[in-house]
Scaffold this motif. Structure first.
Motif, PDB file in Angstrom:
ATOM      1  N   PHE A 168      12.599  -5.779   0.350  1.00 26.61           N
ATOM      2  CA  PHE A 168      11.941  -4.645   1.302  1.00 26.61           C
ATOM      3  C   PHE A 168      12.381  -4.873   2.584  1.00 26.61           C
ATOM      4  O   PHE A 168      12.431  -3.806   3.094  1.00 26.61           O
ATOM      5  CB  PHE A 168      10.253  -5.148   0.945  1.00 26.61           C
ATOM      6  N   LEU A 169      12.451  -6.359   3.371  1.00 31.00           N
ATOM      7  CA  LEU A 169      13.083  -6.449   4.625  1.00 31.00           C
ATOM      8  C   LEU A 169      14.367  -5.715   4.796  1.00 31.00           C
ATOM      9  O   LEU A 169      14.661  -5.355   5.783  1.00 31.00           O
ATOM     10  CB  LEU A 169      12.978  -7.773   5.096  1.00 31.00           C
ATOM     11  N   ALA A 170      15.197  -5.665   3.592  1.00 33.56           N
ATOM     12  CA  ALA A 170      16.578  -5.318   3.830  1.00 33.56           C
ATOM     13  C   ALA A 170      16.617  -3.827   3.783  1.00 33.56           C
ATOM     14  O   ALA A 170      17.616  -3.316   3.673  1.00 33.56           O
ATOM     15  CB  ALA A 170      17.478  -6.037   2.745  1.00 33.56           C
ATOM     16  N   GLY A 171      15.410  -3.123   3.108  1.00 37.89           N
ATOM     17  CA  GLY A 171      15.542  -1.735   3.126  1.00 37.89           C
ATOM     18  C   GLY A 171      16.111  -1.118   1.543  1.00 37.89           C
ATOM     19  O   GLY A 171      16.552  -0.177   1.433  1.00 37.89           O
ATOM     20  N   LYS A 172      16.277  -2.265   0.807  1.00 37.11           N
ATOM     21  CA  LYS A 172      16.451  -2.275  -0.759  1.00 37.11           C
ATOM     22  C   LYS A 172      15.311  -1.528  -1.532  1.00 37.11           C
ATOM     23  O   LYS A 172      14.239  -1.903  -1.384  1.00 37.11           O
ATOM     24  CB  LYS A 172      17.109  -3.518  -1.260  1.00 37.11           C
ATOM     25  N   LYS A 173      15.703  -0.955  -2.463  1.00 33.11           N
ATOM     26  CA  LYS A 173      14.770  -0.700  -3.486  1.00 33.11           C
ATOM     27  C   LYS A 173      14.059  -2.150  -4.225  1.00 33.11           C
ATOM     28  O   LYS A 173      14.670  -2.887  -4.401  1.00 33.11           O
ATOM     29  CB  LYS A 173      15.361   0.024  -4.648  1.00 33.11           C
ATOM     30  N   THR A 174      12.735  -2.054  -4.215  1.00 32.33           N
ATOM     31  CA  THR A 174      12.091  -3.220  -4.761  1.00 32.33           C
ATOM     32  C   THR A 174      11.601  -2.862  -6.243  1.00 32.33           C
ATOM     33  O   THR A 174      11.621  -1.936  -6.819  1.00 32.33           O
ATOM     34  CB  THR A 174      10.936  -3.501  -3.964  1.00 32.33           C
ATOM     35  N   GLU A 175      10.883  -4.031  -7.022  1.00 30.33           N
ATOM     36  CA  GLU A 175      10.400  -3.818  -8.435  1.00 30.33           C
ATOM     37  C   GLU A 175       8.961  -3.434  -8.080  1.00 30.33           C
ATOM     38  O   GLU A 175       8.150  -3.682  -9.037  1.00 30.33           O
ATOM     39  CB  GLU A 175      10.562  -5.057  -9.013  1.00 30.33           C
ATOM     40  N   LEU A 176       8.513  -2.754  -7.216  1.00 27.65           N
ATOM     41  CA  LEU A 176       7.143  -2.248  -7.114  1.00 27.65           C
ATOM     42  C   LEU A 176       6.589  -1.732  -8.213  1.00 27.65           C
ATOM     43  O   LEU A 176       5.528  -1.918  -8.588  1.00 27.65           O
ATOM     44  CB  LEU A 176       6.896  -1.795  -5.537  1.00 27.65           C
ATOM     45  N   GLU A 177       7.274  -0.411  -8.608  1.00 29.02           N
ATOM     46  CA  GLU A 177       6.940   0.449  -9.508  1.00 29.02           C
ATOM     47  C   GLU A 177       6.925  -0.475 -11.032  1.00 29.02           C
ATOM     48  O   GLU A 177       6.122  -0.031 -11.787  1.00 29.02           O
ATOM     49  CB  GLU A 177       7.861   1.543  -9.789  1.00 29.02           C
ATOM     50  N   THR A 178       8.050  -1.311 -11.355  1.00 27.72           N
ATOM     51  CA  THR A 178       8.163  -1.874 -12.538  1.00 27.72           C
ATOM     52  C   THR A 178       7.325  -3.173 -12.654  1.00 27.72           C
ATOM     53  O   THR A 178       6.961  -3.457 -13.604  1.00 27.72           O
ATOM     54  CB  THR A 178       9.719  -2.220 -12.713  1.00 27.72           C
ATOM     55  N   LEU A 179       6.800  -3.488 -11.708  1.00 32.58           N
ATOM     56  CA  LEU A 179       5.770  -4.887 -11.772  1.00 32.58           C
ATOM     57  C   LEU A 179       4.656  -4.431 -11.424  1.00 32.58           C
ATOM     58  O   LEU A 179       3.566  -4.383 -12.366  1.00 32.58           O
ATOM     59  CB  LEU A 179       6.482  -5.912 -10.842  1.00 32.58           C
ATOM     60  N   THR A 180       4.330  -4.085 -10.325  1.00 37.36           N
ATOM     61  CA  THR A 180       2.999  -3.697  -9.993  1.00 37.36           C
ATOM     62  C   THR A 180       2.633  -2.354 -10.505  1.00 37.36           C
ATOM     63  O   THR A 180       1.212  -2.219 -10.953  1.00 37.36           O
ATOM     64  CB  THR A 180       2.718  -3.638  -8.207  1.00 37.36           C
ATOM     65  N   GLY A 181       3.103  -1.469 -10.217  1.00 36.59           N
ATOM     66  CA  GLY A 181       2.933   0.009 -10.774  1.00 36.59           C
ATOM     67  C   GLY A 181       2.557  -0.213 -12.175  1.00 36.59           C
ATOM     68  O   GLY A 181       1.631   0.604 -12.800  1.00 36.59           O
ATOM     69  N   TYR A 182       3.519  -0.778 -12.951  1.00 38.09           N
ATOM     70  CA  TYR A 182       3.352  -1.024 -14.450  1.00 38.09           C
ATOM     71  C   TYR A 182       2.089  -1.516 -14.769  1.00 38.09           C
ATOM     72  O   TYR A 182       1.164  -0.908 -15.778  1.00 38.09           O
ATOM     73  CB  TYR A 182       4.327  -1.787 -15.128  1.00 38.09           C
ATOM     74  N   VAL A 183       1.566  -2.495 -14.097  1.00 40.73           N
ATOM     75  CA  VAL A 183      -0.097  -3.228 -14.412  1.00 40.73           C
ATOM     76  C   VAL A 183      -0.972  -2.034 -14.195  1.00 40.73           C
ATOM     77  O   VAL A 183      -2.007  -2.135 -14.979  1.00 40.73           O
ATOM     78  CB  VAL A 183      -0.032  -4.323 -13.487  1.00 40.73           C
ATOM     79  N   PRO A 190      -8.595  -3.716  -9.153  1.00 44.25           N
ATOM     80  CA  PRO A 190      -8.595  -3.561  -7.676  1.00 44.25           C
ATOM     81  C   PRO A 190      -7.786  -4.248  -6.596  1.00 44.25           C
ATOM     82  O   PRO A 190      -7.062  -3.846  -5.810  1.00 44.25           O
ATOM     83  CB  PRO A 190      -9.875  -3.882  -7.206  1.00 44.25           C
ATOM     84  N   THR A 191      -7.270  -5.562  -7.077  1.00 40.82           N
ATOM     85  CA  THR A 191      -6.381  -6.272  -6.446  1.00 40.82           C
ATOM     86  C   THR A 191      -4.812  -5.880  -6.410  1.00 40.82           C
ATOM     87  O   THR A 191      -4.140  -5.714  -5.652  1.00 40.82           O
ATOM     88  CB  THR A 191      -6.495  -8.159  -6.791  1.00 40.82           C
ATOM     89  N   TYR A 192      -4.369  -5.456  -7.760  1.00 43.42           N
ATOM     90  CA  TYR A 192      -3.180  -4.951  -7.812  1.00 43.42           C
ATOM     91  C   TYR A 192      -3.167  -3.470  -7.103  1.00 43.42           C
ATOM     92  O   TYR A 192      -2.098  -3.104  -6.553  1.00 43.42           O
ATOM     93  CB  TYR A 192      -3.008  -4.842  -9.462  1.00 43.42           C
ATOM     94  N   ARG A 193      -4.176  -2.779  -7.313  1.00 46.98           N
ATOM     95  CA  ARG A 193      -4.101  -1.434  -6.834  1.00 46.98           C
ATOM     96  C   ARG A 193      -4.121  -1.565  -5.127  1.00 46.98           C
ATOM     97  O   ARG A 193      -3.298  -0.923  -4.517  1.00 46.98           O
ATOM     98  CB  ARG A 193      -5.453  -0.570  -7.175  1.00 46.98           C
ATOM     99  N   PHE A 194      -4.665  -2.507  -4.444  1.00 46.72           N
ATOM    100  CA  PHE A 194      -4.649  -2.869  -2.939  1.00 46.72           C
ATOM    101  C   PHE A 194      -3.263  -3.045  -2.731  1.00 46.72           C
ATOM    102  O   PHE A 194      -2.725  -2.509  -1.924  1.00 46.72           O
ATOM    103  CB  PHE A 194      -5.671  -3.954  -2.904  1.00 46.72           C
ATOM    104  N   MET A 195      -2.791  -4.092  -3.407  1.00 45.37           N
ATOM    105  CA  MET A 195      -1.371  -4.456  -3.103  1.00 45.37           C
ATOM    106  C   MET A 195      -0.256  -3.098  -3.343  1.00 45.37           C
ATOM    107  O   MET A 195       0.392  -3.184  -2.391  1.00 45.37           O
ATOM    108  CB  MET A 195      -0.862  -5.637  -4.108  1.00 45.37           C
ATOM    109  N   TYR A 196      -0.489  -2.512  -4.163  1.00 47.41           N
ATOM    110  CA  TYR A 196       0.314  -1.482  -4.653  1.00 47.41           C
ATOM    111  C   TYR A 196       0.341  -0.384  -3.436  1.00 47.41           C
ATOM    112  O   TYR A 196       1.236   0.211  -2.919  1.00 47.41           O
ATOM    113  CB  TYR A 196       0.132  -0.864  -5.978  1.00 47.41           C
ATOM    114  N   ASN A 197      -1.002  -0.087  -3.150  1.00 48.61           N
ATOM    115  CA  ASN A 197      -1.359   0.937  -2.263  1.00 48.61           C
ATOM    116  C   ASN A 197      -0.671   0.457  -0.845  1.00 48.61           C
ATOM    117  O   ASN A 197      -0.099   1.333  -0.011  1.00 48.61           O
ATOM    118  CB  ASN A 197      -2.827   1.289  -2.160  1.00 48.61           C
ATOM    119  N   GLY A 198      -0.822  -0.750  -0.327  1.00 47.92           N
ATOM    120  CA  GLY A 198      -0.530  -1.275   0.697  1.00 47.92           C
ATOM    121  C   GLY A 198       1.136  -1.433   0.787  1.00 47.92           C
ATOM    122  O   GLY A 198       1.686  -0.965   1.924  1.00 47.92           O
ATOM    123  N   LEU A 199       1.710  -1.661  -0.370  1.00 59.62           N
ATOM    124  CA  LEU A 199       3.264  -1.635  -0.217  1.00 59.62           C
ATOM    125  C   LEU A 199       3.970  -0.393  -0.398  1.00 59.62           C
ATOM    126  O   LEU A 199       4.902  -0.328   0.264  1.00 59.62           O
ATOM    127  CB  LEU A 199       3.671  -2.768  -1.151  1.00 59.62           C
TER     128      LEU A 199
END
Length: 75
Positions: free
Chosen positions: A30-45, A57-66
């Protein structure tokens, strides 16, 4: 409802302590501006929970924030 063991919180925390620091990789990407695994990890859940009618709700909060913040721009 779902039956969980009485010590589920303690067991979950102890299990996390033994796992490698996988979150460091996503944070570094994320800090390097590279693609993260947000969709494949948190989005999948979140998507699976929606299919099953489970509130996460916790996963949704993290996903929405990131996903709200754009990747940092490389300098």
């Amino acid at each position: 409802g779902v039956s969980l063991p009485d010590d589920i919180v303690y067991t979950s925390i102890e299990t996390q302590k033994m796992m490698p620091a996988a979150h460091d990789f996503m944070h570094s990407d994320f800090l390097a501006g590279k693609k993260t695994e947000l969709e494949t990890l948190t989005g999948y859940v979140i998507r699976q929970a929606e299919k099953l009618g489970v509130d996460v709700p916790t996963y949704r909060f993290m996903y929405n924030g990131l996903s709200f913040y754009p990747y940092p721009k490389n300098q």
